[in-house]
Motif scaffolding. Structure first.
Motif, PDB file in Angstrom:
ATOM      1  N   ILE A   1       5.002   1.822 -11.574  1.00  0.00           N
ATOM      2  CA  ILE A   1       6.384   1.819 -11.099  1.00  0.00           C
ATOM      3  C   ILE A   1       6.473   1.240  -9.680  1.00  0.00           C
ATOM      4  O   ILE A   1       7.383   0.473  -9.366  1.00  0.00           O
ATOM      5  CB  ILE A   1       6.987   3.226 -11.187  1.00  0.00           C
ATOM      6  CG1 ILE A   1       7.101   3.605 -12.683  1.00  0.00           C
ATOM      7  CG2 ILE A   1       8.349   3.294 -10.526  1.00  0.00           C
ATOM      8  CD1 ILE A   1       7.426   5.049 -12.926  1.00  0.00           C
ATOM      9  N   ALA A   2       5.481   1.586  -8.848  1.00  0.00           N
ATOM     10  CA  ALA A   2       5.436   1.014  -7.485  1.00  0.00           C
ATOM     11  C   ALA A   2       5.388  -0.507  -7.573  1.00  0.00           C
ATOM     12  O   ALA A   2       6.012  -1.216  -6.779  1.00  0.00           O
ATOM     13  CB  ALA A   2       4.211   1.534  -6.732  1.00  0.00           C
TER      14      ALA A   2
ATOM     15  N   MET B   1       8.642  -1.902  -7.920  1.00  0.00           N
ATOM     16  CA  MET B   1       9.440  -1.709  -6.703  1.00  0.00           C
ATOM     17  C   MET B   1       9.118  -2.735  -5.618  1.00  0.00           C
ATOM     18  O   MET B   1       9.968  -3.057  -4.794  1.00  0.00           O
ATOM     19  CB  MET B   1       9.253  -0.281  -6.164  1.00  0.00           C
ATOM     20  CG  MET B   1       9.793   0.778  -7.121  1.00  0.00           C
ATOM     21  SD  MET B   1       9.392   2.472  -6.644  1.00  0.00           S
ATOM     22  CE  MET B   1      10.812   2.937  -5.683  1.00  0.00           C
TER      23      MET B   1
ATOM     24  N   LYS C   1       4.680   6.410  -0.428  1.00  0.00           N
ATOM     25  CA  LYS C   1       5.973   7.006  -0.773  1.00  0.00           C
ATOM     26  C   LYS C   1       5.912   7.637  -2.167  1.00  0.00           C
ATOM     27  O   LYS C   1       6.561   8.643  -2.447  1.00  0.00           O
ATOM     28  CB  LYS C   1       7.026   5.900  -0.727  1.00  0.00           C
ATOM     29  CG  LYS C   1       8.441   6.392  -0.724  1.00  0.00           C
ATOM     30  CD  LYS C   1       9.428   5.249  -0.565  1.00  0.00           C
ATOM     31  CE  LYS C   1      10.732   5.658  -1.214  1.00  0.00           C
ATOM     32  NZ  LYS C   1      11.574   4.589  -1.612  1.00  0.00           N
ATOM     33  N   LEU C   2       5.111   7.044  -3.039  1.00  0.00           N
ATOM     34  CA  LEU C   2       4.990   7.551  -4.399  1.00  0.00           C
ATOM     35  C   LEU C   2       3.864   8.582  -4.531  1.00  0.00           C
ATOM     36  O   LEU C   2       3.488   8.945  -5.637  1.00  0.00           O
ATOM     37  CB  LEU C   2       4.800   6.391  -5.381  1.00  0.00           C
ATOM     38  CG  LEU C   2       6.097   5.835  -5.967  1.00  0.00           C
ATOM     39  CD1 LEU C   2       7.051   5.374  -4.887  1.00  0.00           C
ATOM     40  CD2 LEU C   2       5.827   4.706  -6.927  1.00  0.00           C
TER      41      LEU C   2
ATOM     42  N   ASP D   1      12.878  10.347 -11.528  1.00  0.00           N
ATOM     43  CA  ASP D   1      13.441  10.238 -10.172  1.00  0.00           C
ATOM     44  C   ASP D   1      13.182   8.852  -9.596  1.00  0.00           C
ATOM     45  O   ASP D   1      14.051   8.272  -8.935  1.00  0.00           O
ATOM     46  CB  ASP D   1      12.816  11.281  -9.238  1.00  0.00           C
ATOM     47  CG  ASP D   1      13.379  12.673  -9.487  1.00  0.00           C
ATOM     48  OD1 ASP D   1      14.377  12.777 -10.235  1.00  0.00           O
ATOM     49  OD2 ASP D   1      12.818  13.637  -8.942  1.00  0.00           O
ATOM     50  N   LEU D   2      11.978   8.324  -9.844  1.00  0.00           N
ATOM     51  CA  LEU D   2      11.650   7.003  -9.308  1.00  0.00           C
ATOM     52  C   LEU D   2      12.519   5.917  -9.945  1.00  0.00           C
ATOM     53  O   LEU D   2      13.002   5.025  -9.256  1.00  0.00           O
ATOM     54  CB  LEU D   2      10.169   6.683  -9.534  1.00  0.00           C
ATOM     55  CG  LEU D   2       9.206   7.523  -8.691  1.00  0.00           C
ATOM     56  CD1 LEU D   2       7.771   7.256  -9.110  1.00  0.00           C
ATOM     57  CD2 LEU D   2       9.386   7.217  -7.211  1.00  0.00           C
TER      58      LEU D   2
ATOM     59  N   ARG E   1       2.763   5.992 -11.782  1.00  0.00           N
ATOM     60  CA  ARG E   1       3.447   5.783 -10.502  1.00  0.00           C
ATOM     61  C   ARG E   1       3.048   4.435  -9.888  1.00  0.00           C
ATOM     62  O   ARG E   1       3.868   3.767  -9.266  1.00  0.00           O
ATOM     63  CB  ARG E   1       3.145   6.930  -9.533  1.00  0.00           C
ATOM     64  CG  ARG E   1       4.159   8.053  -9.680  1.00  0.00           C
ATOM     65  CD  ARG E   1       3.851   9.203  -8.766  1.00  0.00           C
ATOM     66  NE  ARG E   1       3.039  10.192  -9.461  1.00  0.00           N
ATOM     67  CZ  ARG E   1       2.260  11.087  -8.863  1.00  0.00           C
ATOM     68  NH1 ARG E   1       2.165  11.096  -7.548  1.00  0.00           N
ATOM     69  NH2 ARG E   1       1.584  11.942  -9.566  1.00  0.00           N
TER      70      ARG E   1
ATOM     71  N   GLU F   1       9.187  13.369 -12.066  1.00  0.00           N
ATOM     72  CA  GLU F   1       8.959  12.462 -10.935  1.00  0.00           C
ATOM     73  C   GLU F   1       9.241  11.020 -11.303  1.00  0.00           C
ATOM     74  O   GLU F   1       9.840  10.267 -10.536  1.00  0.00           O
ATOM     75  CB  GLU F   1       7.507  12.560 -10.462  1.00  0.00           C
ATOM     76  CG  GLU F   1       7.268  13.713  -9.526  1.00  0.00           C
ATOM     77  CD  GLU F   1       5.855  13.685  -8.982  1.00  0.00           C
ATOM     78  OE1 GLU F   1       5.362  12.572  -8.684  1.00  0.00           O
ATOM     79  OE2 GLU F   1       5.244  14.759  -8.876  1.00  0.00           O
TER      80      GLU F   1
ATOM     81  N   GLN G   1      15.778   6.019  -8.346  1.00  0.00           N
ATOM     82  CA  GLN G   1      15.733   5.381  -7.013  1.00  0.00           C
ATOM     83  C   GLN G   1      15.786   3.866  -7.132  1.00  0.00           C
ATOM     84  O   GLN G   1      16.441   3.191  -6.339  1.00  0.00           O
ATOM     85  CB  GLN G   1      14.432   5.738  -6.287  1.00  0.00           C
ATOM     86  CG  GLN G   1      14.436   7.098  -5.636  1.00  0.00           C
ATOM     87  CD  GLN G   1      13.111   7.366  -4.935  1.00  0.00           C
ATOM     88  OE1 GLN G   1      12.489   6.456  -4.387  1.00  0.00           O
ATOM     89  NE2 GLN G   1      12.659   8.594  -4.971  1.00  0.00           N
TER      90      GLN G   1
END
Ligand SMILES: Nc1ncnc2c1ncn2[C@@H]1O[C@H](COP(=O)(O)OP(=O)(O)OP(=O)(O)O)[C@@H](O)[C@H]1O
Ligand SMILES: [Mg+2]
Length: 218
Positions: free
Chosen positions: A148-149, A152, A123-124, A178-179, A145, A175, A182
């Motif tokens: 950040i994942a 999540m 998804k990332l 945006d994450l 990312r 990006e 989310q």
């Protein structure tokens, strides 16, 4: 969700306090930017929120409970997830194993669920082969990312980040913002970001400036 109560901090002497009697409230499902001059105490504030250091006066409450009573070790493991400027990944592991390790260590409800971790990385924007390669072979934006994942796939409802876009170009910055949005809006977590960049601060739902030992809404 998170509240500071008359929070004060100084390193050497009280007369040199960085901030005094700070009363702020951070809600779940919202993102917050903290801005202020270099040396004003933003990172210090974040380290208190993250349970890495203790207040000199006042307290921090999570859902009405003093985080000292929760126990800072427990709080760091279960309640808060941190993203730094320089990714802080396990450099000898793949992105996938970074996520699986964090899920296991924090006893996430998804612990051991490899497919879930893979889905999140996909998804990332990571390809199947990137997920399984060493993280050091990824670009800075990709590594951030992955960091950040990791927040999540863990259960912590509070996500704090210190200059998370400091090493990124404009596209990657967009990006990453945006994450974080989310994480706040889709996962319902509370996101607190220290940033120098006005674009990042403007993209957040709320912003505070730390100036002259006080926080004020921007
Ligand atoms: N461990 C420490 N011992 C003593 N003083 C410290 C320590 N860490 C930071 N300071 C001082 O406290 C002040 C605030 O530092 P802090 O890192 O919180 O600022 P900052 O707002 O995050 O700055 P920057 O935007 O440059 O990252 C600075 O004057 C710094 O020199
Ligand atoms: Mg700092």
């Amino acid at each position: 969700m998170l509240k500071t109560k008359d929070l004060s901090y100084w390193y050497d002497q009280k007369k040199n306090s960085l901030f005094e009697n700070v009363n702020l409230e951070f809600e779940a499902g919202q993102s917050y930017a903290i801005v202020g001059q270099s040396g004003s105490g933003k990172t210090t504030f974040l380290s208190l929120i993250a349970g890495l250091d203790k207040p000199k006066a006042g307290s921090i409450e999570l859902d009405g409970k003093d985080i000292n009573k929760i126990g800072l070790t427990n709080y760091r493991k279960k309640d808060v997830s941190i993203v730094f400027q320089s990714y802080n990944l396990f450099t000898y592991m793949s992105p996938l194993n970074n996520l699986l390790t964090a899920m296991s260590v924090t006893e996430s409800r998804h612990a051991g669920d490899k497919e879930y971790a893979q889905q999140m990385l996909a998804k990332l924007g990571l390809t199947d082969s990137q997920m399984k390669t060493n993280v050091q072979q990824l670009s800075g934006g990709q590594q951030q990312r992955v960091a950040i994942a990791r927040t999540m796939v863990c259960d912590a409802n509070l996500v704090v980040a210190d200059e998370p876009t400091g090493n990124l170009d404009e596209d990657n910055t967009t990006e990453v913002i945006d994450l974080f949005q989310q994480i706040a809006h889709e996962q319902g977590k509370c996101v607190i970001i220290v940033t120098h960049e006005s674009a990042v601060a403007q993209a957040c739902d709320n912003a505070y400036r730390l100036e002259k030992h006080e926080f004020s809404a921007v």
